[in-house]
Design a protein around this motif. Structure first.
Motif, PDB file in Angstrom:
ATOM      1  N   UNK A  27       7.330 -13.502   4.532  1.00  0.00           N
ATOM      2  CA  UNK A  27       8.366 -12.229   4.168  1.00  0.00           C
ATOM      3  C   UNK A  27       9.391 -13.704   4.274  1.00  0.00           C
ATOM      4  N   UNK A  28       9.528 -14.035   4.816  1.00  0.00           N
ATOM      5  CA  UNK A  28      11.362 -15.068   4.595  1.00  0.00           C
ATOM      6  C   UNK A  28      11.232 -16.243   3.295  1.00  0.00           C
ATOM      7  N   UNK A  29       9.991 -16.961   3.596  1.00  0.00           N
ATOM      8  CA  UNK A  29       9.525 -17.827   2.607  1.00  0.00           C
ATOM      9  C   UNK A  29       8.913 -17.537   1.263  1.00  0.00           C
ATOM     10  N   UNK A  31       2.230  -6.264   3.118  1.00  0.00           N
ATOM     11  CA  UNK A  31       2.788  -4.769   1.826  1.00  0.00           C
ATOM     12  C   UNK A  31       4.432  -5.228   1.809  1.00  0.00           C
ATOM     13  N   UNK A  32       5.222  -5.705   2.634  1.00  0.00           N
ATOM     14  CA  UNK A  32       6.397  -6.112   2.344  1.00  0.00           C
ATOM     15  C   UNK A  32       6.984  -6.971   1.210  1.00  0.00           C
ATOM     16  N   UNK A  33       6.162  -7.857   0.967  1.00  0.00           N
ATOM     17  CA  UNK A  33       5.945  -9.155   0.106  1.00  0.00           C
ATOM     18  C   UNK A  33       5.586  -8.309  -1.626  1.00  0.00           C
ATOM     19  N   UNK A  34       4.709  -7.353  -0.921  1.00  0.00           N
ATOM     20  CA  UNK A  34       3.909  -6.932  -2.129  1.00  0.00           C
ATOM     21  C   UNK A  34       5.238  -6.470  -2.404  1.00  0.00           C
ATOM     22  N   UNK A  35       5.756  -5.456  -2.521  1.00  0.00           N
ATOM     23  CA  UNK A  35       6.954  -4.443  -2.224  1.00  0.00           C
ATOM     24  C   UNK A  35       8.031  -4.992  -3.109  1.00  0.00           C
ATOM     25  N   UNK A  36       8.627  -6.510  -2.622  1.00  0.00           N
ATOM     26  CA  UNK A  36       9.796  -7.414  -2.971  1.00  0.00           C
ATOM     27  C   UNK A  36       9.430  -7.585  -4.087  1.00  0.00           C
ATOM     28  N   UNK A  37       8.412  -8.127  -4.362  1.00  0.00           N
ATOM     29  CA  UNK A  37       7.789  -9.089  -5.649  1.00  0.00           C
ATOM     30  C   UNK A  37       7.064  -8.117  -7.234  1.00  0.00           C
ATOM     31  N   UNK A  38       7.052  -6.667  -6.373  1.00  0.00           N
ATOM     32  CA  UNK A  38       6.863  -5.928  -7.316  1.00  0.00           C
ATOM     33  C   UNK A  38       8.542  -4.596  -8.068  1.00  0.00           C
ATOM     34  N   UNK A  39       9.538  -4.851  -7.244  1.00  0.00           N
ATOM     35  CA  UNK A  39      11.344  -4.443  -7.404  1.00  0.00           C
ATOM     36  C   UNK A  39      11.888  -5.819  -8.620  1.00  0.00           C
ATOM     37  N   UNK A  40      11.208  -6.968  -8.079  1.00  0.00           N
ATOM     38  CA  UNK A  40      11.230  -8.137  -9.376  1.00  0.00           C
ATOM     39  C   UNK A  40      10.401  -8.566  -9.882  1.00  0.00           C
ATOM     40  N   UNK A  64      -3.593  -1.577  -4.396  1.00  0.00           N
ATOM     41  CA  UNK A  64      -2.831  -0.753  -4.253  1.00  0.00           C
ATOM     42  C   UNK A  64      -1.564  -1.002  -5.393  1.00  0.00           C
ATOM     43  N   UNK A  65      -1.218  -2.491  -6.491  1.00  0.00           N
ATOM     44  CA  UNK A  65      -0.678  -2.917  -6.489  1.00  0.00           C
ATOM     45  C   UNK A  65      -0.133  -1.831  -8.027  1.00  0.00           C
TER      46      UNK A  65
END
Length: 386
Positions: A271-273, A300-309, A328-329
């Motif tokens: 997720x950090x990368x 799911x964490x990556x997808x949430x960060x991407x969606x927020x951005x 789910x996106x």
């Protein structure tokens, strides 16, 4: 009111009783070459190393998960998985987030990304498969689906070892199967060959049919800038991995400069990368790979960060898993169509009118084929099968 049946198992207190880990080598019909082969950094790919995890619980529930490695790393993933698997015995299979943390810290001395998280991915996917099957839902429905089908594009027909005439035939086959986009590999030492191939395929497909290209990290910054400028003429959905997968700053500069979207992320394993790329604006399309990043939980964490951005998502490879996650996106994603893994499973995904149908069977909706036994190089079992 009837008294509760105290003899029946408590569904909230089930326990993991048995795990089987399998190292499987799936042969490919034709050696596969992309730009990394032409630059001499890698050899043609002849097989895929699969890591399967089968998990069963005291109360008789089961889950199937997988991870994979290409060209190298299969034995290492299998070895790491064998070391950390005993940590799951006796644990509640529903506590997936806590179990992911337990597994990553069990092997934290070798890092919390890379091979270590890829090995965890097989267990994590199996636990999510089990949870969905226990609920009688597909994984997509368990997570909260936005749609019942996802737009899809084919990659397997567009590799650099494929002659141009065959490339055109492959695009026709993909379209006849109901696949909605075509991706071509680029990154030839002679850029004129890339331009000819992309130009020819664009004319063959027509101006509006979705077309993508993928340089597999093999351009330097000046070359990427020149090629992205040339590629603007071809109305591409995206240009993928024009630079090294860790060059977030370079990708961000390309994303700011050109109209054609920049896509990357498939090689990132934490997720950090991914967050580093997101915060620097290093991608218009982020391409997380569920097994590589460590399974459904970190994906799911990556997808949430991407969606927020405000980024688009196009998960890499492993369509058998990613069709569920892409469903789910909130923003319409793309799923990558690769038929390579099909011989491993009894089930097939359906494509129609440019889209991939989300399976309605419980969990991932997958069972291993009989062929898997002949490709199995190693098996480890821990615990006692119920």
């Amino acid at each position: 009111m009837n008294a509760p049946d105290v003899s029946s198992p408590n569904p909230n207190d089930d326990r993991i009783a048995w795990i089987r880990i399998s190292s499987v080598y799936l042969p490919l019909a034709t050696p596969i070459s992309d730009a990394k082969v032409l630059t001499g950094r890698q050899k043609p790919m002849t097989e895929i190393a699969m890591l399967f995890a089968e998990i069963e619980t005291r109360d008789g529930h089961s889950g199937l998960g997988f991870s994979y490695s290409k060209r190298a790393g299969g034995p290492g993933q299998f070895a790491h998985a064998k070391e950390i698997a005993p940590s799951l015995i006796g644990e509640n299979p529903n506590d997936i987030a806590r179990l992911w943390d337990k597994l990553v810290w069990a092997g934290a001395s070798v890092g919390r990304s890379g091979l270590a998280t890829q090995a965890i991915g097989a267990f994590d996917v199996a636990l999510w498969d089990m949870k969905a099957k226990r609920a009688g839902l597909s994984l997509a429905k368990l997570l909260g689906a936005q749609r019942d089908s996802v737009q899809c594009y084919n990659t397997s027909g567009g590799f650099l070892h494929t002659p141009l005439d065959q490339l055109l035939k492959n695009t026709d086959v993909s379209r006849s199967k109901g696949i909605g986009g075509i991706k071509l590999k680029v990154g030839q030492p002679d850029s004129r060959i890339d331009i000819e191939r992309v130009s020819t395929v664009r004319k063959h497909l027509g101006d509006s049919f979705p077309l993508m290209v993928d340089a597999n990290q093999q351009w330097n910054r000046p070359t990427a800038q020149r090629m992205c400028r040339v590629m603007e003429a071809f109305n591409l959905v995206w240009i993928e991995e024009p630079l090294d997968c860790y060059d977030a700053e370079g990708h961000a500069a390309l994303a700011r400069q050109f109209d054609t979207p920049i896509a990357t992320g498939e090689m990132l394993t934490s997720v950090a990368e991914h967050w580093d790329f997101i915060r620097q604006g290093g991608a218009d399309y982020l391409m997380p790979d569920g097994p590589r990043v460590g399974g459904v939980t970190p994906y799911l964490k990556v997808a949430t960060l991407a969606e927020h951005a405000g980024l688009m998502i196009a998960p890499h490879f492993a369509m058998e898993l990613h069709v569920h996650l892409a469903a789910t996106h909130s923003r319409e994603p793309w799923v990558e169509h690769f038929e390579w893994l099909e011989p491993l499973f009894n089930e097939r995904l359906e494509t129609k009118d440019g889209r991939m149908m989300v399976p309605t069977r419980p969990g991932l909706g997958l069972t291993l084929s009989d062929q898997v036994k002949s490709w199995t190089a190693g098996v480890e079992e821990v615990g006692t099968r119920p």
